[in-house]
Design an enzyme around this catalytic site. Structure first.
Site: not given
Length: 263
Positions: A30, A96-97, A217, A244
């Protein structure tokens, strides 16, 4: 490194390609793109691969009709970039995404994915903390970009990394985010984050899989990465000592984990 574009559905997808050898596709998360999230990691990887880095809808460089994003559409964009780069089968890394996108791709077209790495991934956003977080992100993206950029840094980096950056560098990074991010596009991606659920897809993955968590994270949490590993048959788990935003904080350590797992 060469930037190319390919038409996929209603999108014109930009992607970076460089190197020569077996294919490796890196999928960003993202608010990033093929370059910002992967430049430092790609530079630290060993050579001998054709590295493809697509930029997904919602990020600068790729254009589309502006509608709601889906994992299926984004997975198709990744496949389209791989096809255009001449990769029949490839190792796949999602962050992530991008990890959710990679899961959907690996479950849907298993013959295309040799090995799969999921970095700071999550199987579902269906819990109270995720709903609180993504709701706050959406509110701040709509109303206060400065506060959003500060929140992303505060929860994205480990405490030690932020302290080492120092106040001047932190403020400079906030300004870069406020002025340089595509906030409208990021909002579309966060809307997708908020409805991610790839638990059924994870159970269907057949490629050898590594899930990588980040010790500090505070956005997703290493527990989610461990849960991802538990849902993929035969998957292994590793952890990097970072927040993260590991692609910025510890790119060499992340690259070392990728090099150790990927042929």
């Amino acid at each position: 490194m060469t930037t190319r574009t390919v038409a996929v559905g209603d999108a014109i997808v930009a992607y970076e390609v460089d190197g020569d050898g077996p294919g490796l596709v890196l999928v960003h998360g993202t608010g990033g793109d093929g370059r910002t999230h992967w430049d430092l990691v790609a530079a630290a990887l060993r050579t001998g691969r054709t590295v493809v880095r697509p930029t997904l809808s919602g990020s600068p460089g790729t254009t589309d009709g502006g509608g709601p994003l889906t994992l299926d559409a984004l997975a198709a964009q990744v496949v389209g970039a791989a096809d255009d780069a001449g990769l029949a089968a490839f190792d796949l890394v999602g962050y992530s995404l991008g990890a959710a996108v990679a899961v959907r791709l690996a479950a849907s077209v298993p013959e295309r994915v040799r090995r799969l790495v999921l970095v700071a991934g999550f199987a579902s956003a269906d819990d109270a903390r995720a709903r609180l977080e993504f709701g706050l992100w959406r509110s701040l993206i709509r109303t206060d970009h400065d506060a959003a950029a500060r929140l992303f840094m505060l929860t994205g980096f480990s405490p030690a990394f932020l302290v080492a950056m120092g106040e001047e560098q932190v403020e400079a990074a906030v300004r870069v985010g406020v002025e340089g991010d595509d906030w409208d596009g990021m909002l579309r991606q966060v809307d997708l984050d908020a409805v991610v659920d790839v638990r059924a897809d994870l159970a269907r993955i057949t490629a050898p899989t590594l899930s990588i968590g980040c010790t500090h994270d505070a956005m997703v949490g290493a527990s989610h990465a461990r849960a991802v590993a538990a849902l993929v048959p035969g998957a292994s788990y590793a952890e990097v000592d970072a927040g993260h935003l590991v692609v910025f904080e510890a790119p060499q350590a992340l690259a070392a984990e990728l090099d150790a797992f990927l042929p």
